[in-house]
Design a protein around this motif. Structure first.
Motif, mmCIF file in Angstrom:
data_model
loop_
_atom_site.group_PDB
_atom_site.id
_atom_site.type_symbol
_atom_site.label_atom_id
_atom_site.label_comp_id
_atom_site.label_asym_id
_atom_site.label_seq_id
_atom_site.Cartn_x
_atom_site.Cartn_y
_atom_site.Cartn_z
ATOM 1 N N UNK A 75 44.746 3.083 -20.943
ATOM 2 C CA UNK A 75 43.722 2.049 -20.837
ATOM 3 C C UNK A 75 44.168 0.960 -19.867
ATOM 4 N N UNK A 76 45.413 0.559 -19.957
ATOM 5 C CA UNK A 76 45.941 -0.477 -19.060
ATOM 6 C C UNK A 76 45.914 0.006 -17.613
ATOM 7 N N UNK A 77 46.269 1.254 -17.383
ATOM 8 C CA UNK A 77 46.258 1.814 -16.031
ATOM 9 C C UNK A 77 44.835 1.811 -15.481
ATOM 10 N N UNK A 78 43.861 2.238 -16.306
ATOM 11 C CA UNK A 78 42.457 2.238 -15.878
ATOM 12 C C UNK A 78 41.993 0.834 -15.539
ATOM 13 N N UNK A 79 42.372 -0.141 -16.353
ATOM 14 C CA UNK A 79 41.986 -1.532 -16.107
ATOM 15 C C UNK A 79 42.595 -2.031 -14.799
ATOM 16 N N UNK A 80 43.870 -1.748 -14.581
ATOM 17 C CA UNK A 80 44.540 -2.174 -13.350
ATOM 18 C C UNK A 80 43.872 -1.571 -12.113
ATOM 19 N N UNK A 81 43.492 -0.294 -12.214
ATOM 20 C CA UNK A 81 42.825 0.362 -11.086
ATOM 21 C C UNK A 81 41.448 -0.246 -10.837
ATOM 22 N N UNK A 82 40.715 -0.543 -11.896
ATOM 23 C CA UNK A 82 39.402 -1.163 -11.760
ATOM 24 C C UNK A 82 39.533 -2.552 -11.143
ATOM 25 N N UNK A 83 40.483 -3.323 -11.637
ATOM 26 C CA UNK A 83 40.693 -4.675 -11.129
ATOM 27 C C UNK A 83 41.054 -4.656 -9.642
ATOM 28 N N UNK A 84 41.859 -3.703 -9.224
ATOM 29 C CA UNK A 84 42.270 -3.601 -7.828
ATOM 30 C C UNK A 84 41.100 -3.216 -6.919
ATOM 31 N N UNK A 85 40.080 -2.563 -7.478
ATOM 32 C CA UNK A 85 38.965 -2.104 -6.653
ATOM 33 C C UNK A 85 37.859 -3.147 -6.479
ATOM 34 N N UNK A 86 37.929 -4.259 -7.186
ATOM 35 C CA UNK A 86 36.907 -5.308 -7.071
ATOM 36 C C UNK A 86 37.240 -6.178 -5.853
ATOM 37 N N UNK A 87 36.274 -6.345 -4.931
ATOM 38 C CA UNK A 87 36.530 -7.151 -3.724
ATOM 39 C C UNK A 87 36.827 -8.617 -4.066
ATOM 40 N N UNK A 88 37.763 -9.190 -3.344
ATOM 41 C CA UNK A 88 38.174 -10.581 -3.563
ATOM 42 C C UNK A 88 37.005 -11.548 -3.402
ATOM 43 N N UNK A 89 36.120 -11.300 -2.406
ATOM 44 C CA UNK A 89 35.004 -12.217 -2.189
ATOM 45 C C UNK A 89 34.023 -12.207 -3.358
#
Length: 100
Positions: A75-89
């Motif tokens: 679950x933590x890995x999935x969350x980290x991957x999702x968070x990394x894919x959200x654009x900064x802007x």
């Protein structure tokens, strides 16, 4: 034959907990994480593993504990991957809208 084996196992279980240094099921729970992280001193690890051999309930508990840790890591890995894919802007725009 099966009943005789179960009776012997119950007797052995009771005898094992009378040995000096043997841990109880409650104490077993206290040492699980250290055991899984290979941080138990050798003598404590032997006692822990002996308890595992004679206590079916603790074997089942340890198996469930391992499954829970694996699910939490996934679950933590999935969350980290999702968070990394959200654009900064997008994050900045959401935070700006929240603050106004």
């Amino acid at each position: 034959m099966k009943k005789a084996a179960q009776t012997l196992k119950r007797r052995m279980h009771g005898v094992m907990f009378r040995f000096p240094g043997m841990i109880t099921c409650n104490e077993f729970e206290d040492f699980i994480l250290a055991y899984l992280e290979d941080e138990l001193p050798p003598a404590r690890k032997r006692v822990f593993e002996l308890h595992l051999r004679v206590c079916r309930s603790c074997r089942l508990y340890l198996a469930a504990y391992k499954r829970t840790l694996a699910a939490a890591k996934a679950t933590r890995k999935d969350y980290d991957e999702l968070e990394a894919s959200v654009p900064e802007d997008l994050i900045a725009a959401i935070l700006a809208a929240k603050d106004s």
